[in-house]
Design a protein around this motif. Structure first.
Motif, PDB file in Angstrom:
ATOM      1  N   MET A   1      45.614  -7.823 -10.590  1.00  0.00           N
ATOM      2  CA  MET A   1      46.202  -8.166  -9.300  1.00  0.00           C
ATOM      3  C   MET A   1      45.319  -9.139  -8.526  1.00  0.00           C
ATOM      4  SD  MET A   1      48.178  -4.797  -7.850  1.00  0.00           S
ATOM      5  CE  MET A   1      46.730  -3.819  -7.606  1.00  0.00           C
ATOM      6  N   HIS A   2      44.008  -8.960  -8.584  1.00  0.00           N
ATOM      7  CA  HIS A   2      43.117  -9.857  -7.860  1.00  0.00           C
ATOM      8  C   HIS A   2      43.064 -11.244  -8.493  1.00  0.00           C
ATOM      9  CE1 HIS A   2      41.561  -7.131  -4.863  1.00  0.00           C
ATOM     10  NE2 HIS A   2      41.486  -6.186  -5.792  1.00  0.00           N
ATOM     11  N   ASP A   3      43.125 -11.296  -9.825  1.00  0.00           N
ATOM     12  CA  ASP A   3      43.054 -12.586 -10.507  1.00  0.00           C
ATOM     13  C   ASP A   3      44.342 -13.391 -10.372  1.00  0.00           C
ATOM     14  OD1 ASP A   3      40.512 -11.936 -11.277  1.00  0.00           O
ATOM     15  OD2 ASP A   3      41.048 -11.420 -13.341  1.00  0.00           O
TER      16      ASP A   3
ATOM     17  N   ASP B   1      48.391   0.618  -2.552  1.00  0.00           N
ATOM     18  CA  ASP B   1      48.258  -0.146  -1.303  1.00  0.00           C
ATOM     19  C   ASP B   1      48.026  -1.627  -1.588  1.00  0.00           C
ATOM     20  OD1 ASP B   1      48.644   2.139   0.162  1.00  0.00           O
ATOM     21  OD2 ASP B   1      46.504   2.450   0.592  1.00  0.00           O
ATOM     22  N   GLU B   2      47.215  -1.929  -2.578  1.00  0.00           N
ATOM     23  CA  GLU B   2      46.996  -3.324  -2.972  1.00  0.00           C
ATOM     24  C   GLU B   2      48.291  -3.949  -3.484  1.00  0.00           C
ATOM     25  OE1 GLU B   2      44.315  -5.481  -2.962  1.00  0.00           O
ATOM     26  OE2 GLU B   2      43.349  -3.997  -1.675  1.00  0.00           O
ATOM     27  N   ALA B   3      49.056  -3.184  -4.247  1.00  0.00           N
ATOM     28  CA  ALA B   3      50.315  -3.697  -4.792  1.00  0.00           C
ATOM     29  C   ALA B   3      51.316  -3.982  -3.674  1.00  0.00           C
ATOM     30  CB  ALA B   3      50.896  -2.707  -5.793  1.00  0.00           C
ATOM     31  N   ILE B   4      51.335  -3.147  -2.648  1.00  0.00           N
ATOM     32  CA  ILE B   4      52.255  -3.352  -1.523  1.00  0.00           C
ATOM     33  C   ILE B   4      51.913  -4.635  -0.778  1.00  0.00           C
ATOM     34  CG2 ILE B   4      52.896  -2.431   0.736  1.00  0.00           C
ATOM     35  CD1 ILE B   4      52.810   0.357  -0.561  1.00  0.00           C
ATOM     36  N   LYS B   5      50.625  -4.941  -0.664  1.00  0.00           N
ATOM     37  CA  LYS B   5      50.212  -6.178   0.004  1.00  0.00           C
ATOM     38  C   LYS B   5      50.712  -7.412  -0.740  1.00  0.00           C
ATOM     39  CE  LYS B   5      45.885  -4.339   1.779  1.00  0.00           C
ATOM     40  NZ  LYS B   5      44.416  -4.437   1.657  1.00  0.00           N
TER      41      LYS B   5
END
Length: 76
Positions: free
Chosen positions: A18-20, A64-68
């Motif tokens: 997700m970050h990449d 939470d990261e995925a929702i962002k």
């Protein structure tokens, strides 16, 4: 390798993806499908109340990261 170490490795792989890529893995890409299935399985385990307490907070952080990263249209 213990189950906890394997779980942490998959969690880290999902977060790194997700970050990449600035998006969640796609269910249509064969190389990303394993991550989707892992997340889907863990979501079912969490909803049944069978997830280990140590994993709940990390999985919450992942969701939470995925929702962002969810895309929204111009009106919302």
């Amino acid at each position: 390798m213990t189950q906890d170490e394997l779980w942490d490795q998959k969690w880290l792989q999902y977060m790194q993806f997700m970050h990449d890529n600035h998006r969640c893995p796609s269910k249509y890409a064969p190389e990303e499908r394993n991550m989707i299935n892992w997340a889907k399985h863990n979501r079912k385990v969490r909803n049944k109340g069978l997830m280990k307490p140590s994993r709940i907070s990390k999985f919450k952080q992942l969701t939470d990261e995925a929702i962002k990263l969810h895309r929204t249209n111009q009106y919302g």
